[in-house]
Design an enzyme around this catalytic site. Structure first.
Site, PDB file in Angstrom:
ATOM      1  NE  ARG A  41      34.478  44.784  50.468  1.00 37.98           N
ATOM      2  CZ  ARG A  41      35.162  43.893  51.202  1.00 37.98           C
ATOM      3  NH1 ARG A  41      35.246  44.090  52.397  1.00 37.98           N
ATOM      4  NH2 ARG A  41      35.662  42.808  50.594  1.00 37.98           N
ATOM      5  NE  ARG A  86      31.667  47.130  42.832  1.00 36.99           N
ATOM      6  CZ  ARG A  86      31.380  48.154  43.446  1.00 36.99           C
ATOM      7  NH1 ARG A  86      30.128  48.556  42.880  1.00 36.99           N
ATOM      8  NH2 ARG A  86      31.897  49.062  43.683  1.00 36.99           N
ATOM      9  CB  CYS A 143      46.862  30.860  44.264  1.00 35.72           C
ATOM     10  SG  CYS A 143      45.708  31.625  45.139  1.00 35.72           S
ATOM     11  CB  CYS A 188      51.096  37.056  46.156  1.00 33.42           C
ATOM     12  SG  CYS A 188      50.420  36.495  44.694  1.00 33.42           S
ATOM     13  CB  CYS A 198      47.975  36.843  49.365  1.00 31.88           C
ATOM     14  SG  CYS A 198      46.398  36.335  49.125  1.00 31.88           S
ATOM     15  NE  ARG A 232      39.233  37.800  49.973  1.00 30.62           N
ATOM     16  CZ  ARG A 232      39.486  38.751  48.854  1.00 30.62           C
ATOM     17  NH1 ARG A 232      40.014  38.550  47.721  1.00 30.62           N
ATOM     18  NH2 ARG A 232      38.412  39.841  48.808  1.00 30.62           N
ATOM     19  CG  ASP A 287      39.578  46.984  50.063  1.00 28.92           C
ATOM     20  OD1 ASP A 287      38.428  47.077  50.203  1.00 28.92           O
ATOM     21  OD2 ASP A 287      40.255  46.388  48.659  1.00 28.92           O
TER      22      ASP A 287
HETATM   23  S1  SF4 Z   1      47.233  37.577  45.565  1.00 29.58           S
HETATM   24 FE1  SF4 Z   1      46.645  35.977  47.033  1.00 29.58          FE
HETATM   25  S2  SF4 Z   1      44.724  35.154  45.872  1.00 29.58           S
HETATM   26 FE2  SF4 Z   1      45.852  36.431  44.486  1.00 29.58          FE
HETATM   27  S3  SF4 Z   1      47.054  34.735  43.345  1.00 29.58           S
HETATM   28 FE3  SF4 Z   1      48.356  35.596  44.961  1.00 29.58          FE
HETATM   29  S4  SF4 Z   1      48.324  34.274  46.632  1.00 29.58           S
HETATM   30 FE4  SF4 Z   1      46.349  33.752  45.292  1.00 29.58          FE
END
Ligand code: SF4
Length: 359
Positions: free
Chosen positions: A88, A92, A101, A105, A108, A110, A312
């Site tokens: 992006r 970097r 993971c 979370c 999250c 993603r 973001d």
């Molecule tokens: S924020 Fe998303 S990518 Fe990061 S540990 Fe939690 S679930 Fe996994």
């Protein structure tokens, strides 16, 4: 104890009431669920609003997707020239060797691309293509290992990736983004730390670890010891946190989080405004609420404890700081700009200060 990965297991562990099971089965069919034993230990079962549970235990509210939410909330796809790379900013890239993971979370960004329902690892061929992409672009100074959580990889696989990056002359910084030191601290072994540490030799490479932590209770004794193993090995640590409603959206909790991080030699780096990930509206604050919280920390906490509050921008336009502004330009004659600046007690001052002959 094993990680809990299904709504039925959460009901059996008394983490959710049985009447929620059907709704949570629907949530789990769409978004991965996992709570490690370390996370379960942190949850206060007597508190229905427990801030740790709120981050990891699925909630029926996740089924409500708002029109502004998106499966790709920060526009990763538009900046992914090859599998595993997000490029992006000029200097970097993100390198995503893994899509799983130890915990999932609920906030999250993603969440639509991580978890067991997706490809777990980048294949060896895809990793070679990703490394070739980095090798061919001398402007890439920093590689950020993310995912998923890269520290679920074995030390051997991590070492292979980090050593491959070390051999690229123009890559000077390897940054690892992880939640592992708080959610699975036993994974932070001396072998793993050696695997991610870039050697300090004539090529001047450095590894940084950025810990994702949102609540001061996440820095348990085991988590603090895991972070100490990283820092004692000479790897600087930073933190990133997400501002989450009902988790850390009050000045006392945020202050305690930032101070606890600094006391453990972890410099607060970013406080993210919640991204527009699907089904996360119940966890987001508003931007004015976030700015008011940042104002509350200003002056009250050491500068070491001040993260940058960032958004973001949806669509892939990158991060911008969105903290409150303390400076206003005062209309003034001539070329010399004058400003009014607010201090940490909300007092306002002219800069440069008013002169005698200004009156
Ligand atoms: S924020 Fe998303 S990518 Fe990061 S540990 Fe939690 S679930 Fe996994």
């Amino acid at each position: 104890m094993k990680p809990l990965r299904t709504p039925a297991a959460l009901v059996a562990a008394a983490l959710v009431p049985p009447e929620r099971l059907a709704a949570l089965e629907q949530v789990a069919a769409r978004y991965a669920v996992s709570l490690t034993p370390d996370v379960i230990d942190l949850i206060n079962l007597d508190d229905p609003a427990d801030p740790i549970a709120r981050q990891f235990v699925p909630d029926p509210s996740e089924l409500a997707v708002r029109p502004e939410e998106s499966a790709d909330p920060i526009g990763d796809d538009a900046h992914s020239p090859v599998e595993g790379i997000i490029h992006r900013y000029p200097d970097r890239v993100l390198l995503k060797p893994v899509h799983i993971c130890p915990v999932y979370c609920r906030s999250c960004l993603r969440r639509e691309s991580v978890g067991p329902g997706h490809r777990r690892w980048l294949s060896r061929a895809a990793l070679v293509r990703a490394l070739n992409y980095i090798r061919a672009r001398p402007q890439i100074w920093e590689v950020i290992l993310t995912g998923g959580d890269p520290l679920v990889l074995s030390p051997r696989r991590l070492r292979d990736v980090v050593r491959a990056l070390e051999r690229i002359e123009h890559v000077k910084i390897v940054r690892v983004h992880t939640r592992v030191p708080v959610v699975a601290p036993a994974r932070i072994t001396a072998e793993l730390v050696r695997a991610i540490k870039a050697p300090r030799n004539a090529s001047s490479k450095a590894t940084y670890v950025v810990l994702h932590a949102n609540h001061p209770r996440e820095l348990s004794a085991r988590a603090r010891a895991a972070c100490a193993r990283i820092v004692d090995a000479g790897i600087p640590m930073l933190s990133q946190s997400v501002l989450l409603r009902g988790v850390n959206d009050d000045p006392d909790t945020l202050a305690a989080l930032m101070r606890t991080l600094v006391e453990n030699r972890i410099k607060p780096y970013y406080l993210h405004h919640g991204d527009l990930a699907p089904g996360t509206g119940h966890l987001r604050t508003t931007i004015p609420q976030g700015q008011a919280l940042i104002r509350a920390l200003h002056g009250r906490l050491s500068g070491l404890c001040q993260p940058t509050y960032v958004l973001d921008i949806p669509g892939g336009h990158g991060k911008s700081p969105i903290g409150p502004s303390y400076l206003e330009r005062v209309p003034s004659a001539g070329e010399d700009a004058r400003f009014e600046i607010e201090d940490f007690n909300a007092g306002r001052h002219l800069y440069p200060p008013a002169r005698q002959d200004d009156s």
